[in-house]
Design a protein around this motif. Structure first.
Motif, PDB file in Angstrom:
ATOM      1  N   ASN A 158       4.941   7.418  39.456  1.00 41.04           N
ATOM      2  CA  ASN A 158       6.098   6.917  40.201  1.00 41.04           C
ATOM      3  C   ASN A 158       7.201   6.651  39.196  1.00 41.04           C
ATOM      4  OD1 ASN A 158       4.805   6.696  42.830  1.00 41.04           O
ATOM      5  ND2 ASN A 158       3.580   5.094  41.852  1.00 41.04           N
ATOM      6  N   ILE A 159       8.327   7.324  39.390  1.00 39.98           N
ATOM      7  CA  ILE A 159       9.409   7.205  38.405  1.00 39.98           C
ATOM      8  C   ILE A 159      10.509   6.302  38.947  1.00 39.98           C
ATOM      9  CG2 ILE A 159      11.133   8.462  37.057  1.00 39.98           C
ATOM     10  CD1 ILE A 159       9.340  10.968  37.420  1.00 39.98           C
ATOM     11  N   TYR A 160      10.819   5.294  38.145  1.00 44.85           N
ATOM     12  CA  TYR A 160      11.928   4.383  38.445  1.00 44.85           C
ATOM     13  C   TYR A 160      12.992   4.573  37.369  1.00 44.85           C
ATOM     14  CZ  TYR A 160       8.757   2.195  41.732  1.00 44.85           C
ATOM     15  OH  TYR A 160       7.902   1.966  42.781  1.00 44.85           O
ATOM     16  N   ILE A 161      14.208   4.204  37.707  1.00 45.91           N
ATOM     17  CA  ILE A 161      15.282   4.320  36.731  1.00 45.91           C
ATOM     18  C   ILE A 161      16.032   2.998  36.647  1.00 45.91           C
ATOM     19  CG2 ILE A 161      17.011   5.222  38.386  1.00 45.91           C
ATOM     20  CD1 ILE A 161      17.882   7.169  36.081  1.00 45.91           C
ATOM     21  N   LYS A 162      16.293   2.571  35.430  1.00 45.66           N
ATOM     22  CA  LYS A 162      17.124   1.382  35.196  1.00 45.66           C
ATOM     23  C   LYS A 162      18.497   1.918  34.814  1.00 45.66           C
ATOM     24  CE  LYS A 162      17.836  -3.087  34.153  1.00 45.66           C
ATOM     25  NZ  LYS A 162      18.389  -3.919  35.253  1.00 45.66           N
ATOM     26  N   ARG A 163      19.496   1.642  35.677  1.00 41.54           N
ATOM     27  CA  ARG A 163      20.783   2.325  35.563  1.00 41.54           C
ATOM     28  C   ARG A 163      21.721   1.668  34.554  1.00 41.54           C
ATOM     29  NH1 ARG A 163      22.248   6.023  39.609  1.00 41.54           N
ATOM     30  NH2 ARG A 163      23.890   6.450  38.106  1.00 41.54           N
ATOM     31  N   ASP A 164      21.330   1.727  33.281  1.00 37.06           N
ATOM     32  CA  ASP A 164      22.216   1.175  32.254  1.00 37.06           C
ATOM     33  C   ASP A 164      23.367   2.124  31.921  1.00 37.06           C
ATOM     34  OD1 ASP A 164      20.876  -1.184  32.227  1.00 37.06           O
ATOM     35  OD2 ASP A 164      20.362  -1.159  30.096  1.00 37.06           O
ATOM     36  N   ASP A 165      23.401   3.267  32.617  1.00 30.71           N
ATOM     37  CA  ASP A 165      24.620   4.090  32.557  1.00 30.71           C
ATOM     38  C   ASP A 165      25.704   3.446  33.436  1.00 30.71           C
ATOM     39  OD1 ASP A 165      22.919   4.701  34.806  1.00 30.71           O
ATOM     40  OD2 ASP A 165      24.177   6.443  35.229  1.00 30.71           O
ATOM     41  N   CYS A 166      25.326   2.479  34.242  1.00 33.69           N
ATOM     42  CA  CYS A 166      26.266   1.834  35.180  1.00 33.69           C
ATOM     43  C   CYS A 166      26.676   0.439  34.711  1.00 33.69           C
ATOM     44  CB  CYS A 166      25.639   1.737  36.568  1.00 33.69           C
ATOM     45  SG  CYS A 166      25.245   3.323  37.290  1.00 33.69           S
ATOM     46  N   THR A 167      26.759   0.228  33.411  1.00 26.43           N
ATOM     47  CA  THR A 167      27.154  -1.102  32.933  1.00 26.43           C
ATOM     48  C   THR A 167      28.638  -1.366  33.151  1.00 26.43           C
ATOM     49  OG1 THR A 167      27.463  -0.273  30.689  1.00 26.43           O
ATOM     50  CG2 THR A 167      25.324  -1.234  31.198  1.00 26.43           C
ATOM     51  N   GLY A 168      29.395  -0.308  33.454  1.00 22.53           N
ATOM     52  CA  GLY A 168      30.766  -0.520  33.928  1.00 22.53           C
ATOM     53  C   GLY A 168      31.864  -0.388  32.899  1.00 22.53           C
ATOM     54  N   LEU A 169      31.592  -0.684  31.638  1.00 22.36           N
ATOM     55  CA  LEU A 169      32.660  -0.688  30.637  1.00 22.36           C
ATOM     56  C   LEU A 169      33.001   0.740  30.201  1.00 22.36           C
ATOM     57  CD1 LEU A 169      34.415  -2.526  28.692  1.00 22.36           C
ATOM     58  CD2 LEU A 169      32.570  -2.187  27.029  1.00 22.36           C
ATOM     59  N   ALA A 170      34.185   1.216  30.565  1.00 21.99           N
ATOM     60  CA  ALA A 170      34.674   2.515  30.071  1.00 21.99           C
ATOM     61  C   ALA A 170      33.649   3.645  30.270  1.00 21.99           C
ATOM     62  CB  ALA A 170      35.066   2.409  28.597  1.00 21.99           C
ATOM     63  N   THR A 171      33.141   3.762  31.460  1.00 16.34           N
ATOM     64  CA  THR A 171      32.092   4.684  31.937  1.00 16.34           C
ATOM     65  C   THR A 171      30.672   4.249  31.550  1.00 16.34           C
ATOM     66  OG1 THR A 171      31.959   6.399  30.187  1.00 16.34           O
ATOM     67  CG2 THR A 171      33.717   6.673  31.829  1.00 16.34           C
ATOM     68  N   GLY A 172      30.542   3.082  30.923  1.00 11.07           N
ATOM     69  CA  GLY A 172      29.221   2.464  30.809  1.00 11.07           C
ATOM     70  C   GLY A 172      28.315   2.999  29.719  1.00 11.07           C
ATOM     71  N   GLY A 173      27.107   2.437  29.674  1.00 13.44           N
ATOM     72  CA  GLY A 173      26.114   2.840  28.684  1.00 13.44           C
ATOM     73  C   GLY A 173      25.465   1.645  28.004  1.00 13.44           C
ATOM     74  N   ASN A 174      24.453   1.945  27.192  1.00 13.07           N
ATOM     75  CA  ASN A 174      23.629   0.862  26.635  1.00 13.07           C
ATOM     76  C   ASN A 174      24.363  -0.015  25.621  1.00 13.07           C
ATOM     77  OD1 ASN A 174      23.641   2.956  24.701  1.00 13.07           O
ATOM     78  ND2 ASN A 174      21.557   2.534  24.032  1.00 13.07           N
ATOM     79  N   LYS A 175      25.418   0.500  24.990  1.00 12.30           N
ATOM     80  CA  LYS A 175      26.083  -0.298  23.959  1.00 12.30           C
ATOM     81  C   LYS A 175      26.796  -1.526  24.546  1.00 12.30           C
ATOM     82  CE  LYS A 175      24.535   2.705  21.078  1.00 12.30           C
ATOM     83  NZ  LYS A 175      24.150   3.833  21.942  1.00 12.30           N
ATOM     84  N   THR A 176      27.105  -1.483  25.829  1.00  8.09           N
ATOM     85  CA  THR A 176      27.791  -2.621  26.455  1.00  8.09           C
ATOM     86  C   THR A 176      26.956  -3.896  26.336  1.00  8.09           C
ATOM     87  OG1 THR A 176      28.878  -1.109  27.978  1.00  8.09           O
ATOM     88  CG2 THR A 176      28.855  -3.424  28.602  1.00  8.09           C
ATOM     89  N   ARG A 177      25.659  -3.772  26.535  1.00 10.37           N
ATOM     90  CA  ARG A 177      24.796  -4.974  26.433  1.00 10.37           C
ATOM     91  C   ARG A 177      24.837  -5.559  25.029  1.00 10.37           C
ATOM     92  NH1 ARG A 177      21.267  -5.878  30.713  1.00 10.37           N
ATOM     93  NH2 ARG A 177      20.812  -4.080  32.047  1.00 10.37           N
ATOM     94  N   LYS A 178      24.798  -4.678  24.032  1.00  7.77           N
ATOM     95  CA  LYS A 178      24.826  -5.160  22.645  1.00  7.77           C
ATOM     96  C   LYS A 178      26.174  -5.802  22.338  1.00  7.77           C
ATOM     97  CE  LYS A 178      21.984  -1.237  21.077  1.00  7.77           C
ATOM     98  NZ  LYS A 178      21.916  -0.137  20.082  1.00  7.77           N
TER      99      LYS A 178
END
Ligand SMILES: *Cc1c(COP(=O)(O)O)cnc(C)c1O
Length: 336
Positions: free
Chosen positions: A32-52
């Motif tokens: 069963n595949i789930y996805i955590k949408r950290d491409d949707c963090t919102g900042l300038a088209t988003g991505g994992n660096k926003t959290r950092k």
């Protein structure tokens, strides 16, 4: 773990969605595949660096900085998000871009993330492939300081202990989502590069004693080197968080068989992964990171490593802006 002890500003949309990929699960006939949408963090088209950056920029503000200095490869998602974060808090961003990916054609240094850097008025300069980029960026920061600026240096990928707090925090978010929906997560799969994401994930899970296997799909380094990098940063992050027990190297898992001929260089399995996920789910991965991460997950499903009765969460770390610098890989695709 109590992360409010660390300064943080708001830059993104959180929590990011955790969703089941029904079509992809069916198409791959595996777990069963789930996805955590950290491409949707919102900042300038988003991505994992926003959290950092929520933790890093808070630290920069606390230290009285007026300029963020960082580095990445030409199509760096990290530089683009850092440039956007700088704008949000009224700072400048100066970045160095390494010509790490060669023979990519004319558009590569103007399209995709570089276009967005331009719109954000990020000050960038190029350096040749193989340059010591963190040293070059430190030198740039020194230079700016001599000119009267107050620079704050962020290492490549935002990967130090402060940046990694962003992914320890992401694990609190993910575990809460899983627990409140009754989802038992067996494994997490994601693309690993400068190591901060995987280090933060491991430090967060370790602090919560959450028994979930984390599989990093390397986009650059050899397996042993990646494991050592991730472990070093995960252990230091764990210490910063204040976790009492040591984080063992045995929990650090990485695969290096999806890199292809090098960082940013296309592979058939990446093109296949991007195509499948777009055509099954309407979600865009990227050619440098998440496309190779997903290629790794698909490979592990086909090898039977990820099994049918398991629940696997793929962390979508973002990056689709760089698709526009890799047009040639996909142009002319027809409906099957
Ligand atoms: C930076 C990045 C990664 C890798 O994260 P690290 O913390 O550098 O290991 C993965 N995916 C995307 C899209 C990225 O931009």
């Amino acid at each position: 773990m109590h992360l409010a002890r660390f300064p943080r500003i708001k830059l993104g949309h959180f929590p990011t969605p955790l969703e089941k990929l029904e079509n992809l699960t069916r198409a791959l006939d595996g777990p069963n595949i789930y996805i955590k949408r950290d491409d949707c963090t919102g900042l300038a088209t988003g991505g994992n660096k926003t959290r950092k950056l929520e933790f890093l920029v808070a630290d920069a503000l606390a230290k009285g900085a007026d300029t963020l200095v960082t580095q990445g490869a030409t199509q760096s998602n990290h530089v683009r998000q850092t440039a956007a974060a700088a704008r949000v808090v009224g700072m400048e961003c100066h970045a160095l871009l390494e010509r790490r990916v060669e023979n990519m054609g004319d558009g590569y240094e103007a399209a995709g993330n570089v276009l967005l850097d331009d719109i954000l008025k990020c000050e960038y300069d190029f350096r040749p492939n193989g340059a010591d980029m963190n040293a070059e960026a430190q030198a740039l920061a020194d230079n700016l300081r001599e000119k009267g600026k107050k620079p704050y240096f962020i290492p490549g990928g935002g990967s130090n202990t402060i940046g990694a707090l962003g992914y320890a925090n992401a694990m609190e978010e993910l575990i809460y989502q899983a627990d409140t929906t009754g989802l038992k997560i067996d494994k997490i799969v994601h693309a690993t590069g400068s190591a901060g994401t995987q280090a933060g994930i491991l430090a967060g899970l370790h602090a919560m004693s959450a028994p979930i296997d984390v599989i990093g799909i390397s986009v650059r380094a050899k397996r042993e080197a990646q494991i050592a990098n991730v472990h070093k940063l995960a252990a230091a992050t764990s210490e910063l968080i204040g976790t009492k027990t040591e984080l063992s190297i045995d929990v650090v898992k990485a695969h290096d068989d999806y890199v292809g001929s090098g960082y940013g260089q296309p592979t058939d399995s990446m093109v296949e992964a991007i195509s499948i996920v777009a055509q099954q789910e309407g979600i865009f991965l990227d050619p440098v990171y998440s496309g190779k991460g997903m290629a790794g997950m698909i490979g592990l499903i086909r090898q039977g490593v990820l099994k049918k009765d398991e629940n696997v969460v793929f962390i979508h770390t973002g990056g689709s802006a760089s698709l526009f610098a890799y047009q040639h890989l996909f142009s002319g695709q027809k409906a099957a």
